[in-house]
Design an enzyme around this catalytic site. Sequence first.
Site, PDB file in Angstrom:
ATOM      1  N   LYS A  51       0.861  -1.181   0.000  1.00 56.60           N
ATOM      2  CA  LYS A  51       0.000   0.000   0.000  1.00 56.60           C
ATOM      3  C   LYS A  51       0.898   1.232   0.000  1.00 56.60           C
ATOM      4  O   LYS A  51       1.521   1.565   1.006  1.00 56.60           O
ATOM      5  CB  LYS A  51      -0.888   0.048   1.244  1.00 56.60           C
ATOM      6  CG  LYS A  51      -1.910   1.164   1.142  1.00 56.60           C
ATOM      7  CD  LYS A  51      -2.339   1.728   2.484  1.00 56.60           C
ATOM      8  CE  LYS A  51      -1.498   2.893   2.939  1.00 56.60           C
ATOM      9  NZ  LYS A  51      -1.537   4.094   2.091  1.00 56.60           N
TER      10      LYS A  51
ATOM     11  N   CYS B 208      13.738  11.010   7.009  1.00 53.95           N
ATOM     12  CA  CYS B 208      13.791  10.522   8.398  1.00 53.95           C
ATOM     13  C   CYS B 208      15.169  10.803   8.982  1.00 53.95           C
ATOM     14  O   CYS B 208      15.322  10.901  10.190  1.00 53.95           O
ATOM     15  CB  CYS B 208      13.463   9.044   8.547  1.00 53.95           C
ATOM     16  SG  CYS B 208      13.134   8.188   7.062  1.00 53.95           S
TER      17      CYS B 208
ATOM     18  N   GLU C  69       9.943  15.721  16.137  1.00 52.13           N
ATOM     19  CA  GLU C  69      10.262  15.663  14.705  1.00 52.13           C
ATOM     20  C   GLU C  69       9.380  16.663  13.960  1.00 52.13           C
ATOM     21  O   GLU C  69       8.156  16.593  14.029  1.00 52.13           O
ATOM     22  CB  GLU C  69      10.013  14.254  14.179  1.00 52.13           C
ATOM     23  CG  GLU C  69      10.509  14.076  12.765  1.00 52.13           C
ATOM     24  CD  GLU C  69      10.374  12.641  12.268  1.00 52.13           C
ATOM     25  OE1 GLU C  69       9.353  12.002  12.551  1.00 52.13           O
ATOM     26  OE2 GLU C  69      11.305  12.183  11.581  1.00 52.13           O
TER      27      GLU C  69
END
Length: 502
Positions: A182, A291, A393
């Site tokens: 997905k 990331c 983050e």
Amino acid sequence: MAKPAAKVRPEHSNYIAGEWVAPRSGSYIENRNPADTRELVGRFPASTAEDVEQAVGVAAETFQKWRKVPAPRRAEILFKAGEILIQRKEAFAIDMTREMGKVLKETRGDVQEAIDMTYFIAGEGRRLHGYTTKAELPNKYAMCSREPIGVCGLITPWNFPMAIPSWKILPALVCGNTVVIKPAEDTPLSTYNFVSALSEAGIPPGVLNIVAGRGVEVGKALLAHEKVRLVSFTGSTEVGRIVGQSCAATDKICSLEMGGKNVIMIMEDADLDLALEGVLWGAFGTTGQRCTAASRVVVHRKVAKKFTSMLANRAKQLRLGPGLNEKTDVGPVINKDASEKILEYVEIGRREDKAKMLCGGRRAEKGDLKYGFFVEPTVFSDVEPHMRIAQEEIFGPVVSVLECRDLDHAIEIANGVKFGLSASIYTRDTNRAFHAMEDVQTGIFYVNASTIGAEVHLPFGGTKSTGNGHREGGTQVLDIFSEWKAVYVDYSGKLQRAQIDT
Ligand code: ADP
């Protein structure tokens, strides 16, 4: 300006059992260019649990045949896919820039990473080593081998829309598993391009399937399906936790790759010009949406003032624009929600009494930029470790500069967050570099280089809340996608009892 190479097919389908199949719902999600939302890249299925049911059923059935295909034969198909990817590299990079926004040289890098991973993992088809060892008893042989697991449900994010699917799909396939992937809602086209290349190379129908759609529909259905034996997820910490909990409830193997709050430490003996290039690249490359992006810079107080002003001056000069324009330094962020979240963090930073915003901090809306989601590169100085901008983050072009007294203090700040993905140190002192390497709690560490730039043949992943202990990349990824089987062969011809049985 480069021109889009791939033709825009208005409506894409799911890919199930080697066929392009319309979603049962008949609904689609628009994929628009984040640099200019007037451009429609395509419409992709808004699939539901019914589509997942079909794809998983096919993948489970096909698994029984695919697991029997010798691994070197599986790998041959990957080698062919590598050639196709090389031929289409530029077209795929352009497609990726249109849907994801990052500049062309970076999307070329993303496709290249998928190519590198394809060849690297294809090579593993002729290894997939197990080992033999000595048994406790005479006339007995002991060994262990890697075995495939079954249907793998792969859930991927939008920031590396071809590289990350490749990190998961390729090892899953070479180990003999079948896949339902997905892709992220914002960037499905690059996954489609990758899967098309694999299917053209000869991956048999049903082995690799795409079901596109929303996380809460398709992702959730994959997590709930009892025939999905493994889920590999990369994305936010919030969703990663949901994925981990769902997998625990249904006894699935689960690999999670989540957030980061990566740090560059700059010591007083560092080459500051080199460090500056590293910070600019780490903080503003991919518009800060990696990331491994460097969102904290810890600078020795003797050089902090000088370095901070060098950084702010250069950050102000970065050119924002569409990624297809070769002159652009920084592309858009992925979507409206992302730009709002980033600007909220800017506000949080501005409300801190001590922190100073030196540049950026606004949405860029000049001329055609107003049609996209552009956020100015932003630098905060005088940030303290406890502040939210130094802890959470942000996933955008925002960097915080903190001061340290010495190396130990820098390491303490580096480790003072819940994440542990990537860190770097700039110093000319090898002893300090090695001390930092040993004591900083991250899965990836750089010396005199930025926090980004992982290579496919080394393990990729983080400590603490960044993940759940697995590593993608390297041969370590094979431990995610295969299960160990221990085998004992007793050729004594009589009952022999192992010591634990006596
Ligand atoms: P990002 O915004 O960085 O892509 P997300 O964690 O929001 O991170 O999304 C990563 C992937 O997880 C996407 O493919 C998304 O559709 C999917 N996802 C989101 N919510 C869920 C959920 N509740 N269950 C399963 N998958 C989800």
